[in-house]
Motif scaffolding. Structure first.
Motif, PDB file in Angstrom:
ATOM      1  N   VAL A  76      -6.741   8.744   9.939  1.00 40.05           N
ATOM      2  CA  VAL A  76      -8.103   8.954   9.431  1.00 40.05           C
ATOM      3  C   VAL A  76      -9.041   8.461  10.516  1.00 40.05           C
ATOM      4  O   VAL A  76      -8.875   7.363  11.057  1.00 40.05           O
ATOM      5  CB  VAL A  76      -8.377   8.194   8.126  1.00 40.05           C
ATOM      6  N   ILE A  77     -10.044   9.277  10.849  1.00 44.55           N
ATOM      7  CA  ILE A  77     -10.960   8.940  11.936  1.00 44.55           C
ATOM      8  C   ILE A  77     -12.361   9.397  11.577  1.00 44.55           C
ATOM      9  O   ILE A  77     -12.538  10.489  11.029  1.00 44.55           O
ATOM     10  CB  ILE A  77     -10.498   9.589  13.270  1.00 44.55           C
ATOM     11  N   GLU A  84      -0.270   2.984   1.989  1.00 48.09           N
ATOM     12  CA  GLU A  84       0.977   3.738   2.080  1.00 48.09           C
ATOM     13  C   GLU A  84       0.757   5.179   2.515  1.00 48.09           C
ATOM     14  O   GLU A  84       1.705   5.870   2.905  1.00 48.09           O
ATOM     15  CB  GLU A  84       1.698   3.700   0.724  1.00 48.09           C
ATOM     16  N   GLN A  85      -0.485   5.644   2.501  1.00 53.34           N
ATOM     17  CA  GLN A  85      -0.779   7.025   2.862  1.00 53.34           C
ATOM     18  C   GLN A  85      -1.405   7.183   4.233  1.00 53.34           C
ATOM     19  O   GLN A  85      -1.525   8.310   4.729  1.00 53.34           O
ATOM     20  CB  GLN A  85      -1.709   7.651   1.800  1.00 53.34           C
ATOM     21  N   VAL A  86      -1.823   6.086   4.854  1.00 58.61           N
ATOM     22  CA  VAL A  86      -2.536   6.153   6.133  1.00 58.61           C
ATOM     23  C   VAL A  86      -1.691   5.512   7.226  1.00 58.61           C
ATOM     24  O   VAL A  86      -1.379   4.328   7.168  1.00 58.61           O
ATOM     25  CB  VAL A  86      -3.902   5.436   6.030  1.00 58.61           C
ATOM     26  N   LYS A  87      -1.360   6.293   8.241  1.00 63.46           N
ATOM     27  CA  LYS A  87      -0.521   5.790   9.333  1.00 63.46           C
ATOM     28  C   LYS A  87      -1.321   5.227  10.497  1.00 63.46           C
ATOM     29  O   LYS A  87      -0.825   4.375  11.235  1.00 63.46           O
ATOM     30  CB  LYS A  87       0.405   6.914   9.826  1.00 63.46           C
ATOM     31  N   ARG A  88      -2.547   5.701  10.673  1.00 66.99           N
ATOM     32  CA  ARG A  88      -3.396   5.228  11.768  1.00 66.99           C
ATOM     33  C   ARG A  88      -4.848   5.368  11.326  1.00 66.99           C
ATOM     34  O   ARG A  88      -5.178   6.271  10.558  1.00 66.99           O
ATOM     35  CB  ARG A  88      -3.200   6.064  13.050  1.00 66.99           C
ATOM     36  N   VAL A  89      -5.711   4.499  11.852  1.00 62.39           N
ATOM     37  CA  VAL A  89      -7.139   4.599  11.538  1.00 62.39           C
ATOM     38  C   VAL A  89      -7.951   4.375  12.807  1.00 62.39           C
ATOM     39  O   VAL A  89      -7.658   3.479  13.606  1.00 62.39           O
ATOM     40  CB  VAL A  89      -7.537   3.598  10.432  1.00 62.39           C
ATOM     41  N   ILE A  90      -8.955   5.235  13.005  1.00 59.05           N
ATOM     42  CA  ILE A  90      -9.860   5.095  14.149  1.00 59.05           C
ATOM     43  C   ILE A  90     -11.281   4.973  13.612  1.00 59.05           C
ATOM     44  O   ILE A  90     -11.781   5.871  12.926  1.00 59.05           O
ATOM     45  CB  ILE A  90      -9.764   6.289  15.121  1.00 59.05           C
ATOM     46  N   SER A  91     -11.916   3.845  13.938  1.00 63.67           N
ATOM     47  CA  SER A  91     -13.291   3.560  13.515  1.00 63.67           C
ATOM     48  C   SER A  91     -14.208   3.689  14.719  1.00 63.67           C
ATOM     49  O   SER A  91     -14.112   2.911  15.665  1.00 63.67           O
ATOM     50  CB  SER A  91     -13.364   2.144  12.925  1.00 63.67           C
TER      51      SER A  91
END
Length: 395
Positions: A173-174, A192-199
């Motif tokens: 999610v980004i 459990e549904q998000v493998k990576r996050v970019i803020s």
């Protein structure tokens, strides 16, 4: 000069391309998602919700290649590509979304969703449920009867859209600005549904300074007599209040360096003849700012701005009583990309959650004189880092 033209486009149209040319063959179509009895974070229920969404690339067989892009305050789901080949501009992150780009649509299926209470409520390419929508129980616009919405509600309607597509996990999610809030809240709410996050140009919460600043955005609208406590007709909106609000937002999203350069281009001077001789006349830089703000109001809804500002004021990642508690459930690796010259969501707002997430987090700074807008018009300066982050395996 080229970058100044780009800033003008993002201020007037909320879409921009820079660096690589718009993808000629990345044509997109707005889709509509509808759901009923949608429960909000505050417990209130919307009888019907409609939001627009669009996608780029193809979903693979096991539906494991989906990336969700969450948009900024005045943005829409139009993150990349064009609706028609002859469109003047592409989506706001077209520089990093597309075939062979940082978010490679040859590899990933990218989805973006219009927010609830989207400020661009009258844009033909935006579908949203908000205060400008018709309340099915009264057959009149919701106005201020529309319930307060939060960043978590934006996340949950996105989750519903993804579930309708059979997507249960997200490769990443980004999002920039208000989109970064959604991205981080996704990781906290549904780890459990998000493998990576970019803020990008983001924050972990709305601190006291930011909350007070956001309130300033709402006051011109509330002080406009045409606002009428939110009960205005579509053809008699509080335009002057909305323009003044957008002037505030625009200036805070940029920097003194940008404004001073723009002033030089306009031949701005403190002792301009008009303001010297008439209190009703403004300086050239003020006229420029007002004109840019006014050019954006036709498709915007003033009440919706109030609701988006409140959603941002109420924001704390994880929606717990503290950021530390809210981030405890985050398991996804994170990448923070604050802008060094940001006067709107200042870098310390990204440094806080970055430090709390510790070894699972990385922070890189966007450089340049465009302040908060670096994360929209110049995010590609860290395209390689984004690609590497997306390609890195996770446990």
């Amino acid at each position: 000069m080229y970058k100044f033209a780009l800033i003008w486009l993002v201020l007037c149209l909320s879409t921009v391309t820079e660096g690589k040319p718009a993808s000629e063959n990345l044509l997109v179509e707005k889709q509509i998602f509808t759901t009923h009895q949608f429960e909000l974070f505050n417990g209130k229920v919307l009888p019907e919700v409609k939001v627009g969404w669009e996608s780029y690339g193809k979903l693979n067989a096991d539906k494991s290649n989906a990336i969700l892009v969450t948009h900024y305050f005045t943005g829409t789901s139009h993150a990349a590509g064009k609706y028609h080949s002859d469109d003047e501009t592409a989506g706001y992150w077209d520089a990093i979304i597309g075939p062979g780009k940082a978010i490679d649509t040859n590899r990933y299926f990218v989805v973006s969703v219009d927010s609830l209470a989207n400020i661009n409520a009258y844009d033909e390419n935006v579908v949203t449920t908000g205060p400008a929508s018709i309340n099915p129980q009264t057959n009149q616009p919701w106005g201020l009867d529309f319930p307060v919405v939060t960043i978590r509600d934006f996340v949950n309607i996105q989750k519903a859209v993804l579930q309708s597509l059979g997507i249960e996990t997200l490769h990443a999610v980004i999002g920039p600005s208000m989109g970064s809030m959604q991205a981080l809240d996704w990781a906290a709410a549904y780890p459990e549904q998000v493998k990576r996050v970019i803020s990008v140009i983001g924050s972990g919460e709305s601190d006291a300074w930011t909350t007070a600043m956001l309130e300033q955005w709402t006051l011109p609208i509330k002080l406009d007599p045409k606002w009428n406590n939110g009960n205005y007709a579509k053809d008699h909106p509080p335009v002057e209040g909305l323009v003044a609000s957008l002037m505030l937002i625009t200036q805070q999203a940029l920097t003194p360096a940008f404004f001073n350069n723009q002033g030089n281009m306009l031949s701005y001077a403190p002792l301009e003849r008009g303001p010297l001789n008439d209190i009703n006349m403004s300086h050239t830089i003020v006229n420029w700012l007002k004109q840019r703000a006014a050019s954006r109001t036709e498709k915007m809804d003033a009440n919706s701005l109030l609701y988006l500002a409140r959603a941002c004021q109420l924001y704390v990642a994880g929606h717990q009583h503290s950021l530390k508690k809210g981030l405890k459930r985050v398991t996804a690796p994170s990448l923070f990309l604050p802008s060094e010259s940001d006067l709107l969501l200042m870098p310390y707002l990204a440094e806080g959650p970055h430090q709390l997430l510790n070894q699972s987090s990385k922070l890189l700074t966007l450089e340049g004189q465009f302040g908060h807008l670096e994360g929209v018009v110049n995010v590609q300066q860290h395209a390689e880092a984004i690609t590497t982050f997306l390609n890195n395996p996770v446990r």
